[in-house]
Write a protein that holds these residues in place. Structure first.
Motif, PDB file in Angstrom:
ATOM      1  N   ASP A   1       0.828  -1.209   0.000  1.00  0.00           N
ATOM      2  CA  ASP A   1       0.000   0.000   0.000  1.00  0.00           C
ATOM      3  C   ASP A   1       0.865   1.262   0.000  1.00  0.00           C
ATOM      4  N   VAL A   2       1.939   1.258   0.795  1.00  0.00           N
ATOM      5  CA  VAL A   2       2.862   2.397   0.828  1.00  0.00           C
ATOM      6  C   VAL A   2       3.484   2.590  -0.558  1.00  0.00           C
ATOM      7  N   ILE A   3       3.911   1.494  -1.160  1.00  0.00           N
ATOM      8  CA  ILE A   3       4.531   1.560  -2.493  1.00  0.00           C
ATOM      9  C   ILE A   3       3.549   2.126  -3.511  1.00  0.00           C
ATOM     10  N   ALA A   4       2.322   1.611  -3.510  1.00  0.00           N
ATOM     11  CA  ALA A   4       1.315   2.086  -4.465  1.00  0.00           C
ATOM     12  C   ALA A   4       1.064   3.583  -4.299  1.00  0.00           C
ATOM     13  N   GLY A   5       0.929   4.027  -3.068  1.00  0.00           N
ATOM     14  CA  GLY A   5       0.698   5.453  -2.812  1.00  0.00           C
ATOM     15  C   GLY A   5       1.856   6.323  -3.247  1.00  0.00           C
ATOM     16  N   GLU A   6       3.052   5.876  -2.973  1.00  0.00           N
ATOM     17  CA  GLU A   6       4.233   6.663  -3.331  1.00  0.00           C
ATOM     18  C   GLU A   6       4.493   6.647  -4.836  1.00  0.00           C
ATOM     19  N   LEU A   7       4.200   5.524  -5.487  1.00  0.00           N
ATOM     20  CA  LEU A   7       4.392   5.477  -6.944  1.00  0.00           C
ATOM     21  C   LEU A   7       3.406   6.387  -7.662  1.00  0.00           C
ATOM     22  N   ARG A   8       2.204   6.521  -7.117  1.00  0.00           N
ATOM     23  CA  ARG A   8       1.235   7.461  -7.697  1.00  0.00           C
ATOM     24  C   ARG A   8       1.754   8.893  -7.589  1.00  0.00           C
ATOM     25  N   GLY A   9       2.495   9.152  -6.526  1.00  0.00           N
ATOM     26  CA  GLY A   9       3.049  10.499  -6.323  1.00  0.00           C
ATOM     27  C   GLY A   9       4.418  10.671  -6.942  1.00  0.00           C
ATOM     28  N   ASN A  10       4.886   9.682  -7.703  1.00  0.00           N
ATOM     29  CA  ASN A  10       6.200   9.742  -8.368  1.00  0.00           C
ATOM     30  C   ASN A  10       7.350   9.970  -7.402  1.00  0.00           C
ATOM     31  N   SER A  11       7.353   9.270  -6.291  1.00  0.00           N
ATOM     32  CA  SER A  11       8.442   9.374  -5.317  1.00  0.00           C
ATOM     33  C   SER A  11       9.736   8.799  -5.876  1.00  0.00           C
TER      34      SER A  11
ATOM     35  N   ALA B   1      11.426   0.544 -10.559  1.00  0.00           N
ATOM     36  CA  ALA B   1      11.844  -0.022 -11.852  1.00  0.00           C
ATOM     37  C   ALA B   1      10.781  -0.933 -12.478  1.00  0.00           C
ATOM     38  N   GLU B   2      10.070  -1.728 -11.649  1.00  0.00           N
ATOM     39  CA  GLU B   2       9.241  -2.796 -12.215  1.00  0.00           C
ATOM     40  C   GLU B   2       7.757  -2.762 -11.840  1.00  0.00           C
ATOM     41  N   TRP B   3       7.396  -2.113 -10.747  1.00  0.00           N
ATOM     42  CA  TRP B   3       6.037  -2.282 -10.220  1.00  0.00           C
ATOM     43  C   TRP B   3       5.118  -1.087 -10.429  1.00  0.00           C
ATOM     44  N   ARG B   4       5.495  -0.152 -11.231  1.00  0.00           N
ATOM     45  CA  ARG B   4       4.696   1.064 -11.381  1.00  0.00           C
ATOM     46  C   ARG B   4       3.259   0.755 -11.820  1.00  0.00           C
ATOM     47  N   ASN B   5       3.068  -0.224 -12.690  1.00  0.00           N
ATOM     48  CA  ASN B   5       1.729  -0.560 -13.186  1.00  0.00           C
ATOM     49  C   ASN B   5       1.294  -1.964 -12.750  1.00  0.00           C
ATOM     50  N   ALA B   6       1.930  -2.508 -11.766  1.00  0.00           N
ATOM     51  CA  ALA B   6       1.630  -3.874 -11.324  1.00  0.00           C
ATOM     52  C   ALA B   6       0.358  -3.918 -10.474  1.00  0.00           C
ATOM     53  N   GLU B   7      -0.249  -5.096 -10.433  1.00  0.00           N
ATOM     54  CA  GLU B   7      -1.433  -5.326  -9.606  1.00  0.00           C
ATOM     55  C   GLU B   7      -1.024  -5.300  -8.124  1.00  0.00           C
ATOM     56  N   PRO B   8      -1.869  -4.753  -7.254  1.00  0.00           N
ATOM     57  CA  PRO B   8      -1.528  -4.671  -5.818  1.00  0.00           C
ATOM     58  C   PRO B   8      -1.209  -6.037  -5.192  1.00  0.00           C
ATOM     59  N   GLU B   9      -1.939  -7.081  -5.592  1.00  0.00           N
ATOM     60  CA  GLU B   9      -1.704  -8.416  -5.010  1.00  0.00           C
ATOM     61  C   GLU B   9      -0.332  -8.953  -5.415  1.00  0.00           C
ATOM     62  N   MET B  10       0.076  -8.689  -6.640  1.00  0.00           N
ATOM     63  CA  MET B  10       1.394  -9.118  -7.100  1.00  0.00           C
ATOM     64  C   MET B  10       2.483  -8.388  -6.325  1.00  0.00           C
ATOM     65  N   VAL B  11       2.289  -7.096  -6.109  1.00  0.00           N
ATOM     66  CA  VAL B  11       3.258  -6.308  -5.340  1.00  0.00           C
ATOM     67  C   VAL B  11       3.331  -6.840  -3.907  1.00  0.00           C
ATOM     68  N   ALA B  12       2.186  -7.144  -3.310  1.00  0.00           N
ATOM     69  CA  ALA B  12       2.163  -7.690  -1.945  1.00  0.00           C
ATOM     70  C   ALA B  12       2.893  -9.027  -1.886  1.00  0.00           C
TER      71      ALA B  12
ATOM     72  N   LEU C   1      13.378  -3.057  -2.003  1.00  0.00           N
ATOM     73  CA  LEU C   1      11.969  -2.961  -2.404  1.00  0.00           C
ATOM     74  C   LEU C   1      11.698  -1.668  -3.171  1.00  0.00           C
ATOM     75  N   ALA C   2      12.286  -0.578  -2.716  1.00  0.00           N
ATOM     76  CA  ALA C   2      12.077   0.710  -3.387  1.00  0.00           C
ATOM     77  C   ALA C   2      12.628   0.680  -4.814  1.00  0.00           C
ATOM     78  N   GLN C   3      13.819   0.110  -4.987  1.00  0.00           N
ATOM     79  CA  GLN C   3      14.411   0.034  -6.322  1.00  0.00           C
ATOM     80  C   GLN C   3      13.547  -0.816  -7.256  1.00  0.00           C
ATOM     81  N   LYS C   4      13.110  -1.959  -6.755  1.00  0.00           N
ATOM     82  CA  LYS C   4      12.266  -2.841  -7.579  1.00  0.00           C
ATOM     83  C   LYS C   4      10.940  -2.165  -7.916  1.00  0.00           C
ATOM     84  N   ALA C   5      10.367  -1.481  -6.931  1.00  0.00           N
ATOM     85  CA  ALA C   5       9.073  -0.831  -7.135  1.00  0.00           C
ATOM     86  C   ALA C   5       9.161   0.217  -8.220  1.00  0.00           C
TER      87      ALA C   5
END
Length: 189
Positions: free
Chosen positions: A96-106, A160-171, A154-158
């Motif tokens: 959830d933190v990753i999804a929120g931060e990726l939306r904000g382009n952290s 690089a790879e998880w910007r458009n990934a499904e939340p369950e896959m990221v979890a 986790l931040a590097q992978k997120a």
């Protein structure tokens, strides 16, 4: 044939019963059911109840001592199972933190800091739990998280790879990475 069954039961009578039953039958026959029940309660049930109460009191007293000391002693296996539960719970929160931060382009650094803060903050759920052979579970887990660089990974992978990934896959990915990092940190000891 019915006469034989009737004769057999008459032959056994009170003498054929176990001693406690024979006494009970005699008491009921002599004094009535009410007197028997009072005597049974006073002589049999009350001592058993008192013994159970004393065991319960001792259990509560020992639990009170553990709570007063703000600790619960766990085996190494129980501590490992708690870490596994922590990882399962935190995987979704980190996702959830990753999804929120990726939306904000952290950036990776900001995301890594937020992930680590979330993980460290949530170790408070394990405060007061200690291993029998020493060590506080929450402190040990905090140490493993900080020394594993898992937040940075986790931040590097997120990014690089998880910007458009499904939340369950990221979890699921977070769960695997957290589990691996914590187990690896435990083995490094």
């Amino acid at each position: 044939m019915p006469d034989e069954d009737h004769t057999t039961s008459n032959e056994t009578g009170i003498a054929g019963l176990p001693k406690s039953w024979a006494v009970a039958v005699q008491l009921v026959g002599t004094f009535g059911l009410a007197v028997f029940l009072v005597l049974y309660y006073v002589l049999v049930m009350q001592p058993k109840e008192a013994e159970r109460y004393e065991q319960l009191r001792q259990s509560v007293a020992s639990l009170g001592e553990i709570v007063a000391a703000q600790q619960s002693l766990l085996t190494r296996e129980q501590a490992s199972q708690l870490e596994d539960l922590f990882v399962m719970a935190m995987a979704h929160e980190v996702a959830d933190v990753i999804a929120g931060e990726l939306r904000g382009n952290s950036t990776i650094e900001v995301l890594a800091k937020k992930i680590e803060d979330k993980l460290i903050f949530q170790t408070r759920l394990l405060e007061g739990l200690r291993r029998k052979d020493g060590g506080t579970i929450s402190e040990m887990l905090t140490h493993k998280i900080r020394n594993s660089a898992i937040s940075q990974e986790l931040a590097q992978k997120a990014v690089a790879e998880w910007r458009n990934a499904e939340p369950e896959m990221v979890a699921n990915e977070c769960k695997g990475a957290l589990n691996f990092a914590i187990k690896r940190a435990a083995m490094a000891k």
